[in-house]
Design an enzyme around this catalytic site. Structure first.
Site, short mmCIF file in Angstrom:
data_model
loop_
_atom_site.label_atom_id
_atom_site.label_comp_id
_atom_site.label_asym_id
_atom_site.label_seq_id
_atom_site.Cartn_x
_atom_site.Cartn_y
_atom_site.Cartn_z
N TRP A 104 -2.65 1.11 9.54
CA TRP A 104 -3.60 1.87 8.80
C TRP A 104 -4.46 2.65 9.51
O TRP A 104 -4.91 3.80 9.36
CB TRP A 104 -4.32 1.11 7.66
CG TRP A 104 -3.29 0.50 6.67
CD1 TRP A 104 -3.05 -0.89 6.46
CD2 TRP A 104 -2.66 1.29 5.61
NE1 TRP A 104 -2.15 -0.88 5.47
CE2 TRP A 104 -2.02 0.31 4.75
CE3 TRP A 104 -2.78 2.68 5.30
CZ2 TRP A 104 -1.24 0.83 3.79
CZ3 TRP A 104 -2.04 2.88 4.27
CH2 TRP A 104 -1.29 2.18 3.48
N ASP A 174 -12.85 1.26 7.31
CA ASP A 174 -11.76 1.02 6.17
C ASP A 174 -11.74 -0.57 6.08
O ASP A 174 -11.14 -1.08 6.97
CB ASP A 174 -10.31 1.75 6.88
CG ASP A 174 -9.62 1.32 5.74
OD1 ASP A 174 -9.61 0.76 4.68
OD2 ASP A 174 -8.20 1.91 5.84
N LYS A 198 -6.61 -3.83 -3.41
CA LYS A 198 -6.24 -4.96 -2.67
C LYS A 198 -7.22 -5.96 -3.22
O LYS A 198 -6.79 -6.99 -3.47
CB LYS A 198 -6.64 -4.60 -1.20
CG LYS A 198 -5.81 -3.32 -0.64
CD LYS A 198 -4.20 -3.76 -0.68
CE LYS A 198 -3.57 -2.36 -0.22
NZ LYS A 198 -4.14 -1.54 0.64
C1 PLP Z 1 -3.46 -0.11 1.35
C2 PLP Z 1 -4.32 0.14 2.54
C3 PLP Z 1 -4.73 1.75 2.63
C4 PLP Z 1 -4.00 2.89 1.71
O1 PLP Z 1 -4.67 2.68 0.46
P1 PLP Z 1 -4.14 3.64 -0.82
O2 PLP Z 1 -5.37 3.40 -1.56
O3 PLP Z 1 -3.00 3.46 -1.28
O4 PLP Z 1 -4.44 4.87 -0.18
C5 PLP Z 1 -5.53 2.04 3.57
N1 PLP Z 1 -5.90 0.94 4.49
C6 PLP Z 1 -5.80 -0.06 4.40
C7 PLP Z 1 -6.43 -1.06 5.35
C8 PLP Z 1 -5.08 -0.43 3.15
O5 PLP Z 1 -4.73 -1.84 3.15
#
Ligand code: PLP
Length: 367
Positions: A104, A174, A198
């Protein structure tokens, strides 16, 4: 008809708290006192104001978020934030430091490079992303617009157990896959973003928590006026996430999930539970040499537990037999292979016990 819920170990979209699903189900045809479904009401109505306001209030309460931070509900997933962050916070002539600890953060770098100058301060790619940097390993550049961290790498199962020391640099993080899994001091961050699917709610909404001075500073830059309005933090902040029609149902359900989190005692209570759940699973992984954890011990994720078996055939057999025993979503991401058990806030501890028993039995038969 009664429906049996199996144990859902998926990385995302992922398991949601049952009380939240039950309330949404009960009120789906007509919200109490409103007589219409949340799916049918105007986002400008009093009823929706209460829903989005209640969701924000729960989020602020959970982490004690001060007034000088905006709490925004944005579309486009965490992936859109890979672009919005540099488009707003990385002015021409400046640069940003990125710490790369998995797939990511790699993606975040790729998008940021389209916008401006990026310095990769650390990458764990050489050993296939098993850990976060040690103190002193990051080559941070003084004066960077911000330092970007991916605080839990969902695919590799690599998590910072504490925020690294970045001096007085502005941290943008993030936090998608471990948001609100433990206490969080937002004042240590300039901005935080997390796709809801998540650990917060259903897909369709992304939580962004951002300091007001950063929003203001972005709005003063010359390039800002040429940004599409949907990409401007300032527009969303000024309209309290109602610049256009927001993902109303996702915000509603996230609100119910946040209410559940408050009701069980908030972030320190969930941290205790999460520590216990992950501890049980890692203890089983470490019990003999049959299972092998992917991440280095000091960087192991409490949310995404990644591990291997002696052979790929055994891994495939494990996934298949686990599924037959009522456990879904255990196959690791295709880029890493192996197994991954995602055990987010809403994942029941009983399901971890069931998996651990299954692992013991699987090893007894195949070890
Ligand atoms: C799933 C995830 C993303 C991408 O998320 P989307 O909502 O599908 O764009 C980005 N960063 C992390 C750490 C993730 O687990």
């Amino acid at each position: 008809m009664s429906t049996t819920r199996i144990y859902n170990f998926a990385a995302g979209p992922a398991v949601l708290p049952e009380p939240a699903l039950e309330e949404a189900q009960r009120d789906l045809l007509a919200l109490p006192g409103v007589g219409m479904s949340v799916l049918e009401i105007s986002h400008r109505s009093k009823a929706f104001e209460a829903i989005i306001g209640g969701c924000e209030a729960a989020i602020r309460q959970l982490a004690g978020i001060p007034e000088h931070y905006h709490v925004l509900f944005l579309p486009g997933g965490a992936t859109l934030q890979f672009s919005m962050v540099p488009l707003n916070l990385l002015p021409a002539g400046s640069w940003a430091d990125y710490v790369v600890t998995g797939s990511w953060s790699e993606k975040a770098v790729k998008e940021a490079k389209k916008v401006g100058a990026v310095n990769v301060a650390f990458t764990g790619k050489a050993d296939n992303y098993v850990r976060v940097p040690k103190a002193g390993e990051m080559k941070l550049t003084p004066g960077a617009a911000y330092v970007h961290l991916t605080t839990n790498e969902t695919i590799h199962g690599v998590e910072y157990h504490a925020l690294p020391d970045v001096g007085d640099a502005v941290i943008v993080a993030d936090t998608s896959s471990h948001m609100f899994s433990r206490p969080l001091d937002v004042t240590r961050y300039g901005a935080i973003y997390a796709g809801a699917q998540k650990n917060l709610g259903p897909a369709g909404v992304t939580l962004v928590i951002i300091r007001d001075d950063l929003v203001k500073k972005a709005a003063e830059s010359r390039a800002y006026a040429t940004l599409p309005v949907m990409l401007q933090y300032g527009a969303h902040a000024a309209e309290k996430s109602l610049y256009n029609t927001p993902p109303a149902f996702a915000i509603y359900l996230m609100g119910l999930a946040m209410k559940w989190l408050v009701s069980i005692g908030g972030l320190s209570a969930i941290e205790t539970i999460n520590e216990r759940k992950a501890g049980k699973l890692y203890a089983e992984i470490d019990r003999t040499g049959f299972y092998r954890g992917h991440a280095a011990k000091e960087s192991r994720s409490r949310m995404n537990v990644t591990f291997r078996l002696p052979t790929e055939d055994l891994e495939a057999q494990f996934v298949k037999e686990a599924k037959a025993a009522g456990m879904d979503g255990l196959k690791g991401h295709r880029s890493v292979g192996g197994l991954r058990a995602s055990i987010y806030n809403a994942f029941p501890e009983k399901g971890v016990d069931v998996l651990v028993d299954f692992m013991k039995e699987f090893e007894r038969k195949n070890g």
